[in-house]
Scaffold this motif. Structure first.
Motif, PDB file in Angstrom:
ATOM      1  N   ASP A 170       0.699  -1.153   0.025  1.00  0.00           N
ATOM      2  CA  ASP A 170       0.091   0.016   0.070  1.00  0.00           C
ATOM      3  C   ASP A 170       0.701   1.198   0.088  1.00  0.00           C
ATOM      4  N   ASN A 196      -1.590  -4.194   1.080  1.00  0.00           N
ATOM      5  CA  ASN A 196      -2.881  -3.691   0.620  1.00  0.00           C
ATOM      6  C   ASN A 196      -4.021  -4.700   0.734  1.00  0.00           C
ATOM      7  N   THR A 197      -4.693  -4.614   1.731  1.00  0.00           N
ATOM      8  CA  THR A 197      -5.736  -5.505   2.096  1.00  0.00           C
ATOM      9  C   THR A 197      -6.769  -5.840   1.356  1.00  0.00           C
ATOM     10  N   SER A 198      -6.732  -4.516   0.165  1.00  0.00           N
ATOM     11  CA  SER A 198      -8.108  -4.922  -0.567  1.00  0.00           C
ATOM     12  C   SER A 198      -7.725  -6.192  -1.513  1.00  0.00           C
ATOM     13  N   LEU A 199      -6.608  -6.553  -1.592  1.00  0.00           N
ATOM     14  CA  LEU A 199      -6.204  -7.623  -2.655  1.00  0.00           C
ATOM     15  C   LEU A 199      -6.146  -8.924  -2.038  1.00  0.00           C
ATOM     16  N   ASN A 252      -7.996 -12.235   0.979  1.00  0.00           N
ATOM     17  CA  ASN A 252      -9.037 -12.675   1.439  1.00  0.00           C
ATOM     18  C   ASN A 252      -8.826 -13.129   2.821  1.00  0.00           C
ATOM     19  N   TRP A 269      -4.119 -12.446   6.433  1.00  0.00           N
ATOM     20  CA  TRP A 269      -3.735 -11.701   4.922  1.00  0.00           C
ATOM     21  C   TRP A 269      -2.818 -12.599   4.253  1.00  0.00           C
ATOM     22  N   ASN A 277      -7.589 -12.529  -3.046  1.00  0.00           N
ATOM     23  CA  ASN A 277      -8.961 -12.678  -3.299  1.00  0.00           C
ATOM     24  C   ASN A 277      -9.120 -12.454  -4.933  1.00  0.00           C
ATOM     25  N   ARG A 303      -9.660  -9.850  -6.870  1.00  0.00           N
ATOM     26  CA  ARG A 303      -8.855  -8.860  -7.340  1.00  0.00           C
ATOM     27  C   ARG A 303      -7.479  -8.891  -7.168  1.00  0.00           C
TER      28      ARG A 303
END
Length: 170
Positions: A96, A109-112, A114, A125, A129, A131
């Motif tokens: 990030d 970058n936790t949005s990537l 699951n 983490w 996921n 993405r």
């Protein structure tokens, strides 16, 4: 690792190798010795090896292994350069922009990833996921195949549902 690698790669033209995440705490004994074995195995069977660095990860915020991941990825970068092996550098794509901190999730970058899938009994983490898998697919195409092997093509990856990939080359 080596016997599984040979069993999983018969008849392949390319072997994409990402090894070391699960044993990052002891990578010098449990990961790095096996990378050259897989590379040699691939090359002896006329398979072109492609190495990948490992993304930042965390089993939990107290178990980041930031320094081990940095050291292992640097070893992979040096090894791939010295041995003339294509390298897909995933690590910077999963950060990030903040330096990794062993005490929290900074640098990840936790949005990537699951973190709440029901099959993740231990949480963490670690597993990308959809993405995150799209980032990996694009990185493999751009850094390995497009840049190094084919050149000049533009990949478009569309992922509508898990397990369905529509890759178009123009």
């Amino acid at each position: 690792i080596s016997s599984r690698f040979e069993r999983d790669s018969p008849g392949s033209d390319y072997a994409i190798i990402m090894c070391g995440t699960n044993a990052i705490y002891n990578w010098t004994e449990e990961s790095s010795p096996y990378v050259p074995l897989m590379i040699d195995s691939a090359r002896s069977r006329s398979i072109k090896p492609i190495l990948m660095t490992i993304p930042p990860m965390s089993g939990n915020a107290e178990d980041r292994n930031c320094q081990n991941i940095t050291d292992y990825n640097n070893w992979l970068r040096d090894y791939s350069r010295d041995e003339n092996i294509i390298l897909v550098d995933l690590h910077p794509l999963f950060t990030d922009g903040i330096p990794c901190d062993d005490s929290n999730l900074d640098g990840l970058n936790t949005s990537l990833f699951n973190n709440d899938a029901p099959w993740l009994t231990l949480g963490g983490w670690v597993h990308p996921n959809i993405r995150g898998h799209k980032v990996i697919a694009n990185a493999i195409w751009e850094q390995a195949f497009n840049k190094t092997i084919f050149g000049g093509y533009k990949a478009s990856v569309k992922i509508d549902t898990p397990g369905q990939y529509d890759i178009k080359c123009t």
